[in-house]
Design a protein around this motif. Sequence first.
Motif, mmCIF file in Angstrom:
data_model
loop_
_atom_site.group_PDB
_atom_site.id
_atom_site.type_symbol
_atom_site.label_atom_id
_atom_site.label_comp_id
_atom_site.label_asym_id
_atom_site.label_seq_id
_atom_site.Cartn_x
_atom_site.Cartn_y
_atom_site.Cartn_z
ATOM 1 N N GLU A 231 10.039 -5.416 -26.036
ATOM 2 C CA GLU A 231 10.187 -4.375 -27.058
ATOM 3 C C GLU A 231 11.441 -3.541 -26.834
ATOM 4 N N ALA A 232 12.096 -3.737 -25.706
ATOM 5 C CA ALA A 232 13.213 -2.856 -25.358
ATOM 6 C C ALA A 232 14.428 -3.643 -24.870
ATOM 7 N N GLU A 233 14.649 -4.797 -25.466
ATOM 8 C CA GLU A 233 15.733 -5.656 -25.000
ATOM 9 C C GLU A 233 17.093 -4.984 -25.117
ATOM 10 N N ALA A 234 17.257 -4.123 -26.115
ATOM 11 C CA ALA A 234 18.568 -3.522 -26.356
ATOM 12 C C ALA A 234 19.010 -2.602 -25.226
ATOM 13 N N TYR A 235 18.061 -2.022 -24.515
ATOM 14 C CA TYR A 235 18.442 -1.088 -23.441
ATOM 15 C C TYR A 235 17.668 -1.350 -22.146
ATOM 16 N N ILE A 236 17.338 -2.625 -21.946
ATOM 17 C CA ILE A 236 16.526 -2.961 -20.780
ATOM 18 C C ILE A 236 17.249 -2.688 -19.470
ATOM 19 N N ASP A 237 18.583 -2.730 -19.489
ATOM 20 C CA ASP A 237 19.331 -2.482 -18.257
ATOM 21 C C ASP A 237 19.259 -1.035 -17.816
ATOM 22 N N ARG A 238 18.754 -0.162 -18.691
ATOM 23 C CA ARG A 238 18.611 1.256 -18.342
ATOM 24 C C ARG A 238 17.196 1.606 -17.904
ATOM 25 N N LEU A 239 16.307 0.629 -17.883
ATOM 26 C CA LEU A 239 14.913 0.860 -17.517
ATOM 27 C C LEU A 239 14.672 0.464 -16.065
ATOM 28 N N LEU A 240 13.559 0.945 -15.531
ATOM 29 C CA LEU A 240 13.152 0.610 -14.167
ATOM 30 C C LEU A 240 12.035 -0.435 -14.223
ATOM 31 N N ALA A 241 12.214 -1.528 -13.505
ATOM 32 C CA ALA A 241 11.178 -2.567 -13.484
ATOM 33 C C ALA A 241 9.939 -2.051 -12.765
ATOM 34 N N ILE A 242 8.769 -2.449 -13.286
ATOM 35 C CA ILE A 242 7.520 -2.099 -12.615
ATOM 36 C C ILE A 242 6.812 -3.391 -12.198
ATOM 37 N N PRO A 243 6.623 -3.604 -10.910
ATOM 38 C CA PRO A 243 5.950 -4.834 -10.463
ATOM 39 C C PRO A 243 4.494 -4.851 -10.890
ATOM 40 N N ASP A 244 4.003 -6.049 -11.114
ATOM 41 C CA ASP A 244 2.644 -6.217 -11.638
ATOM 42 C C ASP A 244 1.596 -5.655 -10.681
ATOM 43 N N PHE A 245 1.843 -5.660 -9.371
ATOM 44 C CA PHE A 245 0.810 -5.190 -8.445
ATOM 45 C C PHE A 245 0.553 -3.686 -8.578
ATOM 46 N N LEU B 44 0.827 -1.205 0.000
ATOM 47 C CA LEU B 44 0.000 0.000 0.000
ATOM 48 C C LEU B 44 0.866 1.261 0.000
ATOM 49 N N TYR B 45 1.978 1.205 0.726
ATOM 50 C CA TYR B 45 2.857 2.373 0.771
ATOM 51 C C TYR B 45 3.428 2.685 -0.614
ATOM 52 N N VAL B 46 3.862 1.660 -1.337
ATOM 53 C CA VAL B 46 4.391 1.892 -2.687
ATOM 54 C C VAL B 46 3.304 2.474 -3.583
ATOM 55 N N ALA C 81 -0.924 -10.424 -7.219
ATOM 56 C CA ALA C 81 -0.202 -10.788 -6.002
ATOM 57 C C ALA C 81 1.122 -10.036 -5.931
ATOM 58 N N VAL C 82 1.581 -9.792 -4.706
ATOM 59 C CA VAL C 82 2.878 -9.160 -4.499
ATOM 60 C C VAL C 82 3.918 -10.271 -4.407
ATOM 61 N N MET C 83 4.832 -10.301 -5.374
ATOM 62 C CA MET C 83 5.819 -11.357 -5.470
ATOM 63 C C MET C 83 7.125 -10.935 -4.806
ATOM 64 N N PRO C 84 7.995 -11.912 -4.481
ATOM 65 C CA PRO C 84 9.303 -11.557 -3.906
ATOM 66 C C PRO C 84 10.051 -10.574 -4.805
ATOM 67 N N GLY C 85 10.590 -9.552 -4.218
ATOM 68 C CA GLY C 85 11.307 -8.534 -4.977
ATOM 69 C C GLY C 85 10.449 -7.372 -5.434
ATOM 70 N N ASP C 86 9.114 -7.524 -5.364
ATOM 71 C CA ASP C 86 8.225 -6.471 -5.870
ATOM 72 C C ASP C 86 8.300 -5.189 -5.045
ATOM 73 N N ILE C 87 8.372 -5.315 -3.719
ATOM 74 C CA ILE C 87 8.419 -4.112 -2.879
ATOM 75 C C ILE C 87 9.697 -3.334 -3.163
ATOM 76 N N ALA C 88 10.822 -4.037 -3.259
ATOM 77 C CA ALA C 88 12.093 -3.374 -3.555
ATOM 78 C C ALA C 88 12.046 -2.690 -4.919
ATOM 79 N N ALA C 89 11.485 -3.382 -5.917
ATOM 80 C CA ALA C 89 11.391 -2.795 -7.257
ATOM 81 C C ALA C 89 10.464 -1.583 -7.265
ATOM 82 N N GLY C 90 9.339 -1.694 -6.540
ATOM 83 C CA GLY C 90 8.404 -0.577 -6.489
ATOM 84 C C GLY C 90 9.001 0.644 -5.814
#
Length: 243
Positions: free
Chosen positions: A178-192, A133-135, A199-208
């Motif tokens: 669609e962005a494999e060439a520069y995916i390391d420069r993007l920020l992951a967005i968790p599905d929740f 909820l905080y994220v 569901a909130v998966m392991p690593g999702d809070i940190a990514a959010g």
Amino acid sequence: MNWSDDGIVLGGRRFGEGGLILDVLTATRGRRSGLVYGGASRKRRGQYDAGNTLALAWSGRLDDQLGRFDVAEARRERASRLLEDAAALSAVSAITAILRASMNEGDAAGSNLYEATSLLLDELGNPDIWPALYVRWELGLLSALGFGLDLEECAISGANDGLTHVSPRTGRAVRGSEAEAYIDRLLAIPDFLLRSGAAVMPGDIAAGLKLTGHFLENRLFAAVHRGVPPERERLVLRLLSKL
């Protein structure tokens, strides 16, 4: 002028002998301040702890000048319920510090945040729920204050499914495929953050937290020439230590 409203306490500072200048986020009038006579006394000061919700009556000569608060009652005394929970107390400090630092006195945009902030504060006693909820709250804060992300469709293909990342420069969502060439420069967005029932998966809070933290720092607080409040960093470190 006179008005009444409910307000979430964001903080306070002593004024004179026994007085307290109270800073609140109100339900309909945004962020407001007022003087509470005797508010710093030992008997009364617990009522004004950050995170509590009060029924307030404001009076003053001009709406844009410091007036006086009379407190009718405490609607929610949350701080006292969380004294044994260091993580929840850290969340209260982060929430109230971010609101104080991101909004000016009388900023009406704060009214859009009142219900979401109340909900989050009410859930701080449930450690299985409130980190997600905080994220979401931080993401909503960015949107309410005019710095929202575009998570509706892929910036490259226009597709609205399979979104996995956000551009740190534009704030637009993209498909990782669609962005494999520069995916390391993007920020992951968790599905929740994309689907309310996910569901909130392991690593999702940190990514959010990494995602919202980037835009808090580089958009919202950069626009007002301030750094992200240190209370947020302390909360992030505490949450990450538990993951």
